[in-house]
Enzyme design. Structure first.
Site, PDB file in Angstrom:
ATOM      1  N   SER A 317       0.837  -1.202   0.000  1.00 32.14           N
ATOM      2  CA  SER A 317       0.000   0.000   0.000  1.00 32.14           C
ATOM      3  C   SER A 317       0.874   1.256   0.000  1.00 32.14           C
ATOM      4  O   SER A 317       0.572   2.241  -0.684  1.00 32.14           O
ATOM      5  CB  SER A 317      -0.912  -0.031   1.225  1.00 32.14           C
ATOM      6  N   TRP A 320       2.287   1.669  -3.412  1.00 25.79           N
ATOM      7  CA  TRP A 320       1.246   2.137  -4.330  1.00 25.79           C
ATOM      8  C   TRP A 320       1.286   3.664  -4.436  1.00 25.79           C
ATOM      9  O   TRP A 320       1.048   4.235  -5.500  1.00 25.79           O
ATOM     10  CB  TRP A 320      -0.127   1.688  -3.811  1.00 25.79           C
ATOM     11  N   HIS A 321       1.616   4.321  -3.312  1.00 19.33           N
ATOM     12  CA  HIS A 321       1.595   5.784  -3.296  1.00 19.33           C
ATOM     13  C   HIS A 321       2.694   6.413  -4.133  1.00 19.33           C
ATOM     14  O   HIS A 321       2.578   7.564  -4.541  1.00 19.33           O
ATOM     15  CB  HIS A 321       1.681   6.301  -1.857  1.00 19.33           C
ATOM     16  N   GLY A 322       3.764   5.697  -4.355  1.00 19.74           N
ATOM     17  CA  GLY A 322       4.805   6.296  -5.186  1.00 19.74           C
ATOM     18  C   GLY A 322       6.073   5.476  -5.205  1.00 19.74           C
ATOM     19  O   GLY A 322       6.311   4.641  -4.320  1.00 19.74           O
ATOM     20  N   PHE A 484       0.041   9.949  -7.580  1.00 18.77           N
ATOM     21  CA  PHE A 484       0.031   8.521  -7.261  1.00 18.77           C
ATOM     22  C   PHE A 484      -0.737   7.757  -8.327  1.00 18.77           C
ATOM     23  O   PHE A 484      -0.821   6.604  -8.339  1.00 18.77           O
ATOM     24  CB  PHE A 484      -0.570   8.272  -5.880  1.00 18.77           C
TER      25      PHE A 484
END
Lengths: 484, 324
Positions: A317, A320-322, A484
């Site tokens: 997770s 996923w943001h970057g 993102f």
């Protein structure tokens, strides 16, 4: 096209107006064309990527439903193709950097060139939405959508295309199938919700950004209090920025007669990290719960396995943001904190009398909320910092007092906001706090502007609009979650 | 859905959109109340050029802030008017003189003075010319189209048409900062005073009558122009020549802290001589002996003392032009 751009102020009314004007059979095509136009305003060629991902998952959905025994192969192929796209466009250079650094650690020089690739806006959102769909079809939770137009619209529906909420096929596709009729109630409620979203973004988030950017740009010049203030403001900024986007998306969809899910539920009133993740970016955390954590075994395979699953889920997770180690570390930290919370809770439960404690008492709850805020803020330092070492330097600066002579003499007005904007920010935060508190206490509805007498509601909207108008000169910042 | 409900909805939308409409209206009609100190001469210039005057002005001065501060109309002649606009380039000035010539009798002489950088790029087109609505939409569209054609980057920005629309519609985001900083009406008195002063001085505007105190020398070794601004510069001259006006391209004295070498001198003369040879009745004069810093309010603009000195020099240099 951004929600806070002049282009959207023209695009949205035109799209809505024509949508309700044209015959029912043309409505979906019109929305689909509008959504692709909306996406192409950033980079027209990436619409092909969106179309490709849509086409692949559409076909995979049909194949899964039609082929009995081979459906797993199709599911895996669909997931791999989409994850490969995501990997290439978002993570390839991050991966190559790691590879180079790893090789350098082993005294091997790797001459792999950096890949010249631009991150397509919203790729993480639409790919996750499409992946959710094929998994749902595989599980038999939804039927494969036969109409390509409907399915393409599900993946590209413009209000939530580039920054969510990541909708579930079962919830959105059935709504998109039916052409909608214009109703005053939907229009009024949608516009009110949008107004609240703009308020969050323009009045609060963009003003916080001025101070946060000033301090984080050169954190070594600032002392503990300033860094703490900037971090606290960053948490408000990212919340108002992202919730602002989700709220505008929800409002825009409502005007078109479509309901999107809520993405936030007063996250800063959470009493634990676990509780925070039930309230923050709900569409993503539930996505990971349903499509990663549970398939990994969830908490059904013993304590150790559930801890590992939790750590995997939160690390992914974070990623996923970057494409940055800061996000990975932030995700991992959130996982670790939940594991620790779980351990502490199980130890507490063994203490005699634990069951008699009333955790809902206001005083106790306030303490837990403050404790949780401090923990969450620590995570946000890592989230906001450019590199992991920057994050640790910031922590060091927060916890070490420098000699007094090293501090520049500053007032609150020296961070880029003048007196007027600072007062507007404070007023905005107060409004946000009061509304959040009332919602937390269930004194007002989610669509809180629906409460009260008509005249009062219009007056509140009017005041909000005044505050928005006087925020326009410092706004114009991109929504954070676009990255993102 | 009853008609009443629809009308009520529309009414509510109008009420909620009220602040945008009100602020835009105020931005449009109350500029003298909230805008900074540069608004009076832009508005004066707009008002003055839009009118057909009873009397004839035989000398017109065009240019940017250097043109605006260096020439004292009263020192030159009764028939001199200064239509220079601070922060502008030949692009904006072309439309200023075009409008003037459409409404008024052509002058006998025009003096044109720009600082070097305004033949290279524009630093204030958006923040002044568009902000103060000096030019009509059609002229701005032409400027932008041409900037796009020439690939000029300071005016032909990516969002140029969106910016133009925002200014045309008095979008609050462009004007609220000035409103707040002026406390909405706090600049009316000073702006009115400046407007009257500019009107009295027939377009002359003084930025600040102080003396520059810096002493850092600046070396100039080259001069070059951007084809976009060069085109407009030549268009101004072409227009003047078409109307039988004598054109005087003037480079006023720079502060003596500026040191220029042969390369710079060669570039300057090379450029201006090429213009003079292209058109009849065009002359170029460079007053290359610099003034002391006590003649300047800042690095580039003359103060009252410098402007008086320069105006005297101009008058002596062109006795047949300023013969009253």
């Amino acid at each position: 096209m951004q929600f806070n751009s002049g282009g959207f102020l023209v695009f949205f009314p035109v799209t809505v107006f024509i949508y309700f004007l044209i015959p029912d059979r043309a409505k979906k095509i019109w929305l689909l064309l509008s959504s692709y136009f909306f996406y192409m305003c950033w980079n027209p060629k990436y619409a092909l990527l969106l179309l490709f991902s849509t086409l692949v998952t559409y076909l995979v959905g049909l194949f899964i439903e039609d082929k009995g025994p081979g459906k797993k192969t199709f599911l895996i192929s669909g997931i791999l193709i989409n994850i490969s796209l995501l990997f290439y466009f978002k993570y390839i250079n991050f991966f190559l950097d790691l590879l180079r650094e790893g090789a350098a650690g082993l005294n091997i020089e790797l001459n792999v060139p950096t890949v010249d690739v631009v991150l397509p806006v919203g790729i993480s959102f639409f790919i996750f939405q499409a992946l959710g769909y094929i998994i749902d079809v595989y599980r038999g939770d939804v039927k494969a959508e036969r109409s390509f137009i409907t399915y393409a619209l599900f993946v590209s529906f413009f209000p939530q295309l580039v920054a969510g909420p990541i909708e579930r096929s079962g919830h959105l596709i059935k709504q998109l199938k039916e052409p909608k009729k214009f109703t005053i109630d939907n229009a009024e409620s949608g516009l009110r919700i949008m107004l609240w979203g703009y308020f969050l973004k323009l009045v609060i988030a963009d003003r916080c950004a001025v101070i946060v950017d000033a301090v984080y740009a050169d954190y070594s010049l600032y002392g503990p209090l300033e860094l703490i203030l900037a971090t606290a403001l960053f948490s408000i900024q990212i919340y108002c920025d992202f919730m602002g986007y989700s709220t505008i998306a929800k409002g825009a969809a409502r005007v078109l007669g479509i309901d999107l899910m809520d993405n936030f539920h007063q996250p800063f009133f959470a009493v634990s990290v676990k509780d925070f993740w039930r309230r923050w970016h709900i569409s993503l955390s539930t996505w990971f719960r349903d499509y990663l954590y549970i398939p990994l075994g969830g908490n059904r395979k013993g304590k150790l396995r559930s801890i590992i699953n939790l750590l995997i889920t939160f690390t992914v997770s974070g990623l996923w943001h970057g494409a940055n180690l800061t996000f990975v570390l932030w995700g991992l930290l959130n996982g670790v904190l939940q594991v620790i919370e779980g351990i502490i809770l199980s130890l507490l439960k063994k203490i005699k009398g634990y069951g008699n404690i009333s955790w809902d008492k206001p005083g106790l709850r306030v303490i837990l909320v403050i404790k949780n805020l401090v923990i969450i803020e620590l995570g946000f330092v890592i989230f906001r910092a450019q590199t992991v070492s920057d994050a640790f330097m910031i922590f060091r600066n927060v916890f070490t007092m420098k000699p007094a002579e090293l501090y520049a003499e500053r007032t609150l007005f020296d961070y880029g906001l003048n007196r007027f904007h600072l007062y507007m920010l404070i007023a905005g935060i107060v409004v946000l706090f009061v509304i959040s508190l009332l919602r937390e206490m269930r004194k007002v509805r989610t669509d809180w502007l629906k409460n009260g007498r008509e005249a009062v509601r219009v007056a509140i909207c009017w005041v909000m609009m005044v505050m928005i108008v006087f925020s326009l000169d410092i706004s114009g910042k991109e929504f954070i979650y676009f990255r993102f | 859905m009853t008609k009443k409900k629809v009308w009520l909805f529309i009414l509510k939308c109008i009420i909620v959109a009220g602040p945008v409409i009100l602020v835009s209206l105020y931005a449009s009609f109350g500029m003298m109340y909230y805008s900074d100190g540069e608004v009076p001469y832009y508005l004066w210039n707009r008002d003055f050029c839009a009118k057909t005057h009873d009397r004839t002005y035989d000398v017109v001065i065009l240019g940017d802030s250097i043109g605006q501060t260096s020439y004292i109309t009263d020192e030159l002649s009764e028939g001199t008017v200064n239509l220079s606009l601070g922060g502008t380039t030949p692009a904006e000035n072309y439309y200023v003189i075009k409008e003037w010539l459409e409404k008024n009798k052509a002058p006998d002489d025009i003096f044109i003075t720009f600082m070097d950088r305004h033949l290279l790029d524009s630093d204030c087109y958006y923040t002044r010319c568009l902000y103060f609505h000096r030019l009509p939409l059609s002229d701005n569209l032409e400027i932008m189209a041409r900037a796009g054609e020439y690939g000029e980057p300071s005016i032909g920005i990516d969002d140029c048409y969106r910016e133009l629309l925002a200014y045309q519609l008095y979008w609050p985001g462009k004007y609220t900062a000035a409103m707040v900083n002026s406390r909405f009406t706090g600049r009316h008195e000073s702006n009115t005073m400046v407007y009257d002063m500019v009107n009295k001085g027939r377009g002359r505007f003084v930025y600040a009558d102080v003396s520059y105190e810096g002493d850092e020398p600046v070396k100039l070794d080259s001069f070059y122009t951007n084809p976009f601004f060069d085109r407009y510069y030549r268009d101004i001259i072409g227009l003047c020549v078409e109307h039988g006006i004598r054109v005087h391209l003037v480079k006023p004295p720079m502060m003596d802290l500026f040191e220029f070498d042969e390369g710079y001198r060669r570039d300057i003369y090379g450029y201006y001589d090429s213009i003079c040879s292209q058109y009849p009745n065009v002359s170029f004069d460079w007053f290359d002996e610099g003034f002391g810093s006590d003649c300047y309010a800042d690095f580039a603009h003359m103060n009252e003392k410098g402007a008086k000195e320069f105006s005297k020099m101009i008058k002596e240099k062109y006795p047949d032009v300023f013969d009253d």
